[in-house]
Design a protein around this motif. Sequence first.
Motif, PDB file in Angstrom:
ATOM      1  N   ALA A  68       0.828  -1.212   0.000  1.00  0.00           N
ATOM      2  CA  ALA A  68       0.000   0.000   0.000  1.00  0.00           C
ATOM      3  C   ALA A  68       0.857   1.253   0.000  1.00  0.00           C
ATOM      4  CB  ALA A  68      -0.934  -0.022   1.220  1.00  0.00           C
ATOM      5  N   LEU A  69       1.989   1.225   0.742  1.00  0.00           N
ATOM      6  CA  LEU A  69       2.883   2.374   0.786  1.00  0.00           C
ATOM      7  C   LEU A  69       3.510   2.649  -0.584  1.00  0.00           C
ATOM      8  CD1 LEU A  69       4.428   4.535   2.370  1.00  0.00           C
ATOM      9  CD2 LEU A  69       6.111   2.778   2.984  1.00  0.00           C
ATOM     10  N   ALA A  70       3.914   1.599  -1.288  1.00  0.00           N
ATOM     11  CA  ALA A  70       4.506   1.789  -2.619  1.00  0.00           C
ATOM     12  C   ALA A  70       3.507   2.428  -3.590  1.00  0.00           C
ATOM     13  CB  ALA A  70       5.003   0.452  -3.172  1.00  0.00           C
ATOM     14  N   THR A  71       2.233   1.995  -3.473  1.00  0.00           N
ATOM     15  CA  THR A  71       1.211   2.573  -4.357  1.00  0.00           C
ATOM     16  C   THR A  71       1.035   4.066  -4.091  1.00  0.00           C
ATOM     17  OG1 THR A  71       0.072   0.444  -4.387  1.00  0.00           O
ATOM     18  CG2 THR A  71      -1.174   2.365  -5.113  1.00  0.00           C
ATOM     19  N   VAL A  72       0.991   4.441  -2.793  1.00  0.00           N
ATOM     20  CA  VAL A  72       0.834   5.862  -2.440  1.00  0.00           C
ATOM     21  C   VAL A  72       2.023   6.679  -2.933  1.00  0.00           C
ATOM     22  CG1 VAL A  72       0.656   7.474  -0.526  1.00  0.00           C
ATOM     23  CG2 VAL A  72      -0.661   5.367  -0.484  1.00  0.00           C
ATOM     24  N   GLU A  73       3.226   6.186  -2.706  1.00  0.00           N
ATOM     25  CA  GLU A  73       4.410   6.935  -3.122  1.00  0.00           C
ATOM     26  C   GLU A  73       4.467   7.094  -4.635  1.00  0.00           C
ATOM     27  OE1 GLU A  73       7.609   4.745  -1.467  1.00  0.00           O
ATOM     28  OE2 GLU A  73       7.467   5.665   0.518  1.00  0.00           O
ATOM     29  N   GLN A  74       4.057   6.066  -5.367  1.00  0.00           N
ATOM     30  CA  GLN A  74       4.053   6.170  -6.827  1.00  0.00           C
ATOM     31  C   GLN A  74       3.060   7.219  -7.324  1.00  0.00           C
ATOM     32  OE1 GLN A  74       3.129   2.505  -8.793  1.00  0.00           O
ATOM     33  NE2 GLN A  74       3.256   3.389 -10.859  1.00  0.00           N
ATOM     34  N   GLU A  75       1.841   7.201  -6.759  1.00  0.00           N
ATOM     35  CA  GLU A  75       0.825   8.159  -7.200  1.00  0.00           C
ATOM     36  C   GLU A  75       1.201   9.574  -6.816  1.00  0.00           C
ATOM     37  OE1 GLU A  75      -1.418   7.385  -9.173  1.00  0.00           O
ATOM     38  OE2 GLU A  75      -1.345   5.203  -9.054  1.00  0.00           O
ATOM     39  N   VAL A  76       1.765   9.730  -5.607  1.00  0.00           N
ATOM     40  CA  VAL A  76       2.181  11.075  -5.177  1.00  0.00           C
ATOM     41  C   VAL A  76       3.326  11.575  -6.040  1.00  0.00           C
ATOM     42  CG1 VAL A  76       3.200  12.388  -3.286  1.00  0.00           C
ATOM     43  CG2 VAL A  76       1.339  10.802  -2.832  1.00  0.00           C
ATOM     44  N   GLY A  77       4.274  10.690  -6.361  1.00  0.00           N
ATOM     45  CA  GLY A  77       5.396  11.089  -7.189  1.00  0.00           C
ATOM     46  C   GLY A  77       4.977  11.518  -8.583  1.00  0.00           C
ATOM     47  N   GLU A  78       3.947  10.854  -9.134  1.00  0.00           N
ATOM     48  CA  GLU A  78       3.451  11.219 -10.460  1.00  0.00           C
ATOM     49  C   GLU A  78       2.473  12.379 -10.427  1.00  0.00           C
ATOM     50  OE1 GLU A  78       1.839   7.712 -12.135  1.00  0.00           O
ATOM     51  OE2 GLU A  78       3.782   6.698 -12.362  1.00  0.00           O
ATOM     52  N   GLY A  79       2.046  12.810  -9.230  1.00  0.00           N
ATOM     53  CA  GLY A  79       1.161  13.968  -9.108  1.00  0.00           C
ATOM     54  C   GLY A  79      -0.285  13.691  -9.421  1.00  0.00           C
ATOM     55  N   HIS A  80      -0.750  12.432  -9.258  1.00  0.00           N
ATOM     56  CA  HIS A  80      -2.141  12.092  -9.533  1.00  0.00           C
ATOM     57  C   HIS A  80      -2.983  12.361  -8.284  1.00  0.00           C
ATOM     58  CE1 HIS A  80      -0.499   9.116 -12.750  1.00  0.00           C
ATOM     59  NE2 HIS A  80      -0.416  10.394 -13.128  1.00  0.00           N
ATOM     60  N   GLY A  81      -3.839  13.384  -8.366  1.00  0.00           N
ATOM     61  CA  GLY A  81      -4.618  13.757  -7.183  1.00  0.00           C
ATOM     62  C   GLY A  81      -5.667  12.730  -6.813  1.00  0.00           C
ATOM     63  N   LYS A  82      -6.504  12.316  -7.787  1.00  0.00           N
ATOM     64  CA  LYS A  82      -7.565  11.363  -7.485  1.00  0.00           C
ATOM     65  C   LYS A  82      -6.987  10.005  -7.097  1.00  0.00           C
ATOM     66  CE  LYS A  82     -10.959  13.480 -10.603  1.00  0.00           C
ATOM     67  NZ  LYS A  82     -11.836  13.269 -11.771  1.00  0.00           N
ATOM     68  N   ALA A  83      -6.028   9.532  -7.862  1.00  0.00           N
ATOM     69  CA  ALA A  83      -5.444   8.219  -7.565  1.00  0.00           C
ATOM     70  C   ALA A  83      -4.719   8.219  -6.226  1.00  0.00           C
ATOM     71  CB  ALA A  83      -4.489   7.817  -8.687  1.00  0.00           C
ATOM     72  N   SER A  84      -4.058   9.330  -5.886  1.00  0.00           N
ATOM     73  CA  SER A  84      -3.355   9.376  -4.597  1.00  0.00           C
ATOM     74  C   SER A  84      -4.337   9.354  -3.429  1.00  0.00           C
ATOM     75  CB  SER A  84      -2.494  10.640  -4.544  1.00  0.00           C
ATOM     76  OG  SER A  84      -3.316  11.798  -4.620  1.00  0.00           O
ATOM     77  N   SER A 127       0.818  11.984   4.805  1.00  0.00           N
ATOM     78  CA  SER A 127       0.888  13.446   4.891  1.00  0.00           C
ATOM     79  C   SER A 127       1.146  14.058   3.518  1.00  0.00           C
ATOM     80  CB  SER A 127       1.997  13.861   5.852  1.00  0.00           C
ATOM     81  OG  SER A 127       2.114  15.268   5.896  1.00  0.00           O
ATOM     82  N   ALA A 128       2.067  13.457   2.769  1.00  0.00           N
ATOM     83  CA  ALA A 128       2.344  13.970   1.419  1.00  0.00           C
ATOM     84  C   ALA A 128       1.126  13.841   0.511  1.00  0.00           C
ATOM     85  CB  ALA A 128       3.542  13.226   0.825  1.00  0.00           C
ATOM     86  N   ALA A 129       0.395  12.703   0.633  1.00  0.00           N
ATOM     87  CA  ALA A 129      -0.801  12.523  -0.194  1.00  0.00           C
ATOM     88  C   ALA A 129      -1.870  13.543   0.149  1.00  0.00           C
ATOM     89  CB  ALA A 129      -1.335  11.105  -0.024  1.00  0.00           C
ATOM     90  N   GLY A 130      -2.032  13.844   1.448  1.00  0.00           N
ATOM     91  CA  GLY A 130      -3.009  14.857   1.841  1.00  0.00           C
ATOM     92  C   GLY A 130      -2.646  16.231   1.309  1.00  0.00           C
ATOM     93  N   GLU A 131      -1.349  16.566   1.404  1.00  0.00           N
ATOM     94  CA  GLU A 131      -0.919  17.857   0.861  1.00  0.00           C
ATOM     95  C   GLU A 131      -1.155  17.937  -0.642  1.00  0.00           C
ATOM     96  OE1 GLU A 131       3.087  18.500   1.869  1.00  0.00           O
ATOM     97  OE2 GLU A 131       2.753  18.663   4.014  1.00  0.00           O
ATOM     98  N   LEU A 132      -0.834  16.828  -1.341  1.00  0.00           N
ATOM     99  CA  LEU A 132      -1.026  16.827  -2.793  1.00  0.00           C
ATOM    100  C   LEU A 132      -2.493  16.966  -3.160  1.00  0.00           C
ATOM    101  CD1 LEU A 132       0.122  16.476  -5.636  1.00  0.00           C
ATOM    102  CD2 LEU A 132      -0.112  14.009  -5.339  1.00  0.00           C
TER     103      LEU A 132
END
Length: 905
Positions: A283-299, A330-335
């Motif tokens: 689950a952590l890898a999925t979040v980091e990937q979506e946050v890194g790519e800047g996908h708001g809905k997916a993150s 926290s990063a996903a919430g900010e994004l």
Amino acid sequence: MTSNQSAKNTDIASLDRLTGGAFTAATAGERASRIRDWLLTQPGHEQLADVFKELSVKDKGAAKLVREKLDEARRAKGQEALGAEWSAKAQALIDTAKLNIADALAWQRDAAKAGAPLSKEPLLTLKGQLSERVKGIEDLQHQVQVQREAAVLLAQRIEVLSTKALADAQTAVDALRTDVQHWQSQAETLVSNSNWVSVDVKFPALLDASKGQLLVVWDAFQAALALALTAAQDAAAPLPPVPVWADEIRALRGVPAEVAPKISKPKVDPELRAQAQAAVKAALATVEQEVGEGHGKASAGAAAGLRNALKEFGKLIDAKLENQAHAALSAAGELEGWQRWRADQIREELVGKAEGLLKRPDGQAIGGRKMQETLRSLRDQWKQTDQGGVPNHALWKRFDEACNEAYKVVESWLEKVKAESAEHRAQRLALIDEVKAWAAANRTALDDDWKGFNRILYQFSDRWREAGHVGEKMFAELQPLWKAAFAEAAAPLEAVQAQSLAARQAMIEEAKQLGAMPVLRIDAVKSLQQRWQAQAHAIPVDRRQEQKLWDAFRKPIDDAFNRKSADREKAEAALGARDRAVLDAAKALEAANASGDATAIRAAMTALDAALHGQAQAQADVAAEGAGEQAAQGLVQQENPVSTQAESASVAIESVAMEAAAEEVESSAAVAPVVAPKPAPKPVVAVRGDDRPGMKKETPADPRASKFGDRKDAGRGGRDAGKPGFGDRAPRRDDRAGMGDRNRAPMSSAPRLGDTAFRAQREAMENAQFALKKLAAQAHGEALVQLLSAWEKRDAALLPTAQDLGGRAAGQARNAWVKAVSASAAVKSEVASQHLLRLEMAAEVPTPAEHLDARRGMQLQLLTRRNDPAPAQTWAEDTAQVLAAAYDATQARRLQNVLKVLLKR
């Protein structure tokens, strides 16, 4: 019965009068016409009912008109009733303090279903008012969401500051305080809005919760910061609750940092721990990937999955993985919050751009094509924004309406383009028909004017290119038709061109044969060139192809002429002794020109002049004489010194001339072994002009001589009279006794120069004269700069010498200038200005605009003083008066401009 019939007849008569005789009309058409005229008078409902009742029995066609009027009146009455009913409902919704958006939307839907006239007043105005009210409520709800996201971002900024150094937090606290106060003022503005009571019940709670959370975090941050600042100044004060600041203050106090005790977790089955670790890591890898790519809905979805994994396996994973998971959340919430806020900002910008398409500040309308491209770009940007953030229906509605309104410009442009395309298509089809007709009427050129034939074809091509724009599909349809018609028209010219190309190829082969001949036949070459030119003038060919053919034709002939020129150059390469001396002297002069030394240039010019007149070779031959000969000459000189010197000079000159002539004979013999003997020289009557290749032959000199026996133009300084070597190409006799330089060999004794040597010495001499002029101008400019510098510094030692100033500055003038510069400023500026005016008049240079009146006044005074010397005669004294005054930059520039002219005259 009789009474009923009479009453009925009375009613019909009255109705007939009412309808203008419709009941007594003779025909049905006349009756219908009278009924229409009567209906235009807007009769009442009762009258319409009575007429319809009586007329429906007699004439159903005319009665139909009355029935339609009755139906229309009935519908209008129903519409008025519906309008009044729905107007009351709409007014009730508008007047209510708390408006439900669903009720407002339901009113419009139900009114339309009921058939209420929404496009007429008063329902049209009421519908607009309700729409504005709903739009205001929706905007207010959207602003609450934006405020909530802004509060979250502010809280996150505060939390991030608590992890920074104390100095960084203290620096950023003022900006943060301003942002928090601005957020509070915006929240109060929302609450004070008149539509606040109409928003959904969840939005006030959201705003209150956001405000409470932000203020709690802000107050705690301020208290902790104040406590940290106090502890940093007072060692006895307690440490702040922020670990980073507490450790920093301990370091300032010299106290070791405290190590938090680790809380040991109970032992867990290794298999369960491994499963928990794997689930959380996935689950952590999925979040980091979506946050890194800047996908708001997916993150957001990935963050929810990670939270569920933490709830289920949070007690089974280690602390390191747990910290990583919380950081990722926290990063996903900010994004997510930032992207939602940023997406709304982008949407508002796009709405502003769309609404500004028809309201440009410069008042200029956008063209159709540019408007189409702009609308396409704006809609693509909106789609990209919707892909990265939550949609905003209120902003989309405004954006879509603005784009639709602007698209009307595109529609009108497209209609115009369509009409123009049809017109251009008709023009092109007409041109194709015209070309076909011309081709049928012109199977050959009139009077064999193939150039005119080709010119007409080019005109057709230009008209096709300029026939206007058509679409790609239409152009693909018309282009084959045009090519076929044009090929048919150009067929006669192409046939003639093919014959012309064959003829030119034959002439090229003939040129190759002529060029390969050992002796070039000039007459055959000229005839072949004339045939080529006649063919080129008669038959036009493509410019590039014609140039290639011409290059192929001229190459063998040029090669033949080059071989002939090379043979001539080989013959000229065998130079005589005098030609070599002249070439060496010319090279030395070119080297002196490049050095920029005037002395060296003059010395090289003297050496070249000596070489031109044979002195160098003569001196070398004289120096090679033996000592015995010198002794013999010495004995003869003792007997008769004067005659012996003259004879020895003549003998030396004759020997030099004979050696030079012998050398030329040898060189010419090397080039052409067989030379015909030259006839005896005839006495020169008139000297011929320059007979070098490419030069014009001047008019023969007048055989009549002056009283001294020389030419009349000998003293006028003709074009080449002052140039060294002038006349070397044609020896002349000089029998004038006592004339010229006795130490130099006469011109007739020097052999004639070759073309290479002559051109080399002439070019070198011209370059030398130009270099001397340039050096003189440079020296003159430097002398003026030195003169002005001496005036500024009042130092006579800086004055240039009289030689540097030139012949115009005599010794007395320079002495006066030295005295003026050496002494202190004794002349007033006004007096110096008067002398400057005299200098400007002497040099005839313009005077500055502010002194023009003074110059005109001085000119008038000079006219009245006829015996006074002119300014051109007293310019040296005037210059001394100017130099005796105080230095002024403006006067210095004026003096420099004057002396540039006066010192050169």
